[in-house]
Design an enzyme around this catalytic site. Sequence first.
Site, mmCIF file in Angstrom:
data_model
loop_
_atom_site.group_PDB
_atom_site.id
_atom_site.type_symbol
_atom_site.label_atom_id
_atom_site.label_comp_id
_atom_site.label_asym_id
_atom_site.label_seq_id
_atom_site.Cartn_x
_atom_site.Cartn_y
_atom_site.Cartn_z
ATOM 1 N N PHE A 41 -46.753 24.702 -20.828
ATOM 2 C CA PHE A 41 -48.149 25.096 -20.724
ATOM 3 C C PHE A 41 -48.732 25.622 -22.029
ATOM 4 O O PHE A 41 -49.854 26.115 -22.052
ATOM 5 C CB PHE A 41 -48.316 26.178 -19.640
ATOM 6 C CG PHE A 41 -47.591 25.849 -18.361
ATOM 7 C CD1 PHE A 41 -47.893 24.696 -17.667
ATOM 8 C CD2 PHE A 41 -46.613 26.693 -17.876
ATOM 9 C CE1 PHE A 41 -47.228 24.388 -16.494
ATOM 10 C CE2 PHE A 41 -45.942 26.393 -16.702
ATOM 11 C CZ PHE A 41 -46.254 25.230 -16.008
ATOM 12 N N SER A 42 -47.984 25.567 -23.125
ATOM 13 C CA SER A 42 -48.485 26.137 -24.375
ATOM 14 C C SER A 42 -47.778 25.529 -25.577
ATOM 15 O O SER A 42 -46.736 24.883 -25.447
ATOM 16 C CB SER A 42 -48.283 27.658 -24.379
ATOM 17 O OG SER A 42 -46.902 27.971 -24.321
ATOM 18 N N ASP A 75 -38.606 36.359 -16.063
ATOM 19 C CA ASP A 75 -37.956 35.152 -16.592
ATOM 20 C C ASP A 75 -36.996 35.507 -17.726
ATOM 21 O O ASP A 75 -36.944 34.827 -18.752
ATOM 22 C CB ASP A 75 -38.998 34.152 -17.074
ATOM 23 C CG ASP A 75 -38.405 32.751 -17.293
ATOM 24 O OD1 ASP A 75 -37.375 32.442 -16.645
ATOM 25 O OD2 ASP A 75 -38.945 31.990 -18.109
#
Length: 340
Positions: A56-57, A172
């Site tokens: 996502f980045s 995470d």
Amino acid sequence: RDSQRRPRRKGTMFSCFKVSDKKKRSVKTQKVKEHRNAQDVRSKYKFGKTLGEGAFSTVKLVVEKTTGTEYACKVMELPKAGEYNASGLTREDIFLEINILCNLNHVNVIKFREFFEEETRVYIICDLLRGGELLEALIRKGSYTEEDARLIFTQLLTGIQYLHQHGVVHRDLKMENLLLTRANDLSEIKIADFGLAKKPIVQKGMQTICGSPQYVAPEILAHSTGGYGPEVDLWSAGVVLYSLLLGFPPFFDKCEPRLFKKIQRGVFPQNGEGWNSISKEAQDIIKKLLLVDPRKRMTPEEARKHPWLTHKGKGNSIDLTPALKDLKEESFRAKADYPE
């Protein structure tokens, strides 16, 4: 409308997975003022090479024009107002979490310095860590003892304790998200990649199923109506410690559903040459971190007082170099003595 539905993603082995809640959140989200710097990000920073890319980045090398200082810039796509991005976050969610992270300041947590918002992207300026991943540093080191593992784990616990004291749950934690400030220097390790970090609403459990398969805590998989809390970070820390000491993770299966069942049972290898080679104190702290019941799991404060961390003379010289062979081969794979 379809564009306003929260996307659902399936997790894959060895990668970060996030599946959004089935029900829309009923709690009203705190309003966050979007951060619009007076100047465009490119007027303050010169952009360089790509340092990494995620789902996502993208992370780019940037140089501050006035000082020549190098930083890392994380570039994330922003959804339109009222819509969700690919990871199931609204524009408001993203700015709420960035605001939280920019207020953190600890030696064992990567520093978020500032951010710039454009119509479709946000640019987050972070410290540039040149030491690379912890795993790579251990492989280069060539030799390794319990004292090295203790030095690493103390920093991880200290960082977790700071985050929890400030109401932030990482969700995470894993080997890949522990970075060195300087190459080959284990004395300054930072927790990084806060893509799934969350500041829970007071007295409300978190519900989102997220994390990385081998490190995810059993209560995240349990789908409990009460949700889960910061204890999930201590479970992940236990998985990291086991991997540091033995060279492979405590839970493994090529079939993800079977892997999750093993995690929920909390049964992991406690025999074999690797397990028997580490100190009794090390074995004990692992067992107390990998407890299925989060209420019985050690807190960061309790873990930092454990004899394995306070009795610095014990286990110092125990050679863990054989574990590096497994780490080097990235053999986070099934072992013969893994429980079925």
